[in-house]
Motif scaffolding. Sequence first.
Motif, short mmCIF file in Angstrom:
data_model
loop_
_atom_site.label_atom_id
_atom_site.label_comp_id
_atom_site.label_asym_id
_atom_site.label_seq_id
_atom_site.Cartn_x
_atom_site.Cartn_y
_atom_site.Cartn_z
N ARG A 40 0.90 -1.74 -0.21
CA ARG A 40 0.13 -0.03 0.16
C ARG A 40 1.03 1.17 -0.24
O ARG A 40 2.02 0.82 0.46
N PRO A 41 0.42 2.14 -0.73
CA PRO A 41 1.00 3.74 -0.91
C PRO A 41 1.28 4.88 0.12
O PRO A 41 0.46 3.96 1.80
N THR A 42 2.41 5.46 0.87
CA THR A 42 2.38 6.12 2.09
C THR A 42 0.87 7.07 1.51
O THR A 42 0.10 7.12 2.92
N PHE A 43 0.80 7.71 0.44
CA PHE A 43 -0.64 8.28 0.46
C PHE A 43 -0.67 8.32 -0.96
O PHE A 43 -0.04 8.37 -1.84
N ALA A 44 -2.28 8.40 -1.22
CA ALA A 44 -2.30 8.60 -2.64
C ALA A 44 -3.36 9.33 -2.67
O ALA A 44 -3.59 10.72 -1.90
N SER A 45 -3.18 10.59 -3.87
CA SER A 45 -3.54 11.51 -4.64
C SER A 45 -4.93 11.76 -4.79
O SER A 45 -5.63 10.60 -4.79
N GLU A 91 -5.19 13.50 -11.77
CA GLU A 91 -4.66 11.93 -12.26
C GLU A 91 -4.57 10.88 -10.50
O GLU A 91 -3.46 11.75 -9.92
N PRO A 92 -5.14 9.67 -11.05
CA PRO A 92 -4.64 8.87 -9.46
C PRO A 92 -3.79 8.40 -9.60
O PRO A 92 -2.85 8.08 -10.86
N THR A 93 -2.62 8.78 -8.70
CA THR A 93 -1.41 8.65 -7.98
C THR A 93 -0.91 7.79 -6.94
O THR A 93 -1.58 9.07 -5.98
N TRP A 94 -0.17 7.31 -6.38
CA TRP A 94 0.23 6.53 -5.66
C TRP A 94 1.56 7.00 -4.79
O TRP A 94 2.76 7.11 -6.23
N TYR A 95 2.12 7.74 -3.95
CA TYR A 95 3.40 7.73 -3.62
C TYR A 95 3.59 7.48 -2.78
O TYR A 95 3.02 6.90 -1.54
#
Length: 160
Positions: A56-61, A65-69
């Motif tokens: 799982r990402p640290t956070f998502a936008s 546009e959908p972005t995972w960070y």
Amino acid sequence: MGSIGARVMVLAGVLATLGACSSIRESRGYVSDNVLLRSVQPGIDNLRSVEGTLGRPTFASQYGEPTWYYVSSVTGRKPFVRPRIKTHGVLAVKFDDAGNVTSIERSGVDKVVYLRPNGDKTPTLGRERGFLEDLFGNIGQVGAGGPGGGPGGPGGPGGP
């Protein structure tokens, strides 16, 4: 024997002092693995495969546009000193509306912004109150029956 014992004690003291000044390393956020990071490919992977590979990402936008960070940092600090960032990395995985990976961007410590608070006070709206006003400001306020608002008055719990 006395001077050898003294030298050993001084040497032990110097080593203990040097050990106390060493830097403490702390990992924060996503613990990155370069092999796994390189395995995610645009046009091949999708939401499910990225989650299976990187987790799982640290956070998502939330907008756009959908972005995972995936954010990771390694800090170092000496005792009684603020931590300093040694390494920092952000992996941004962008997806299209169908959930397929469109691009992967990496950034590092060059994008880190250091914020410095402005003074010891937080600006707030409202009026300034002194210590005595805070301490004694509510005396007589609780249960005070004013015109039309107190108990037993018009509109109050015991009133007409």
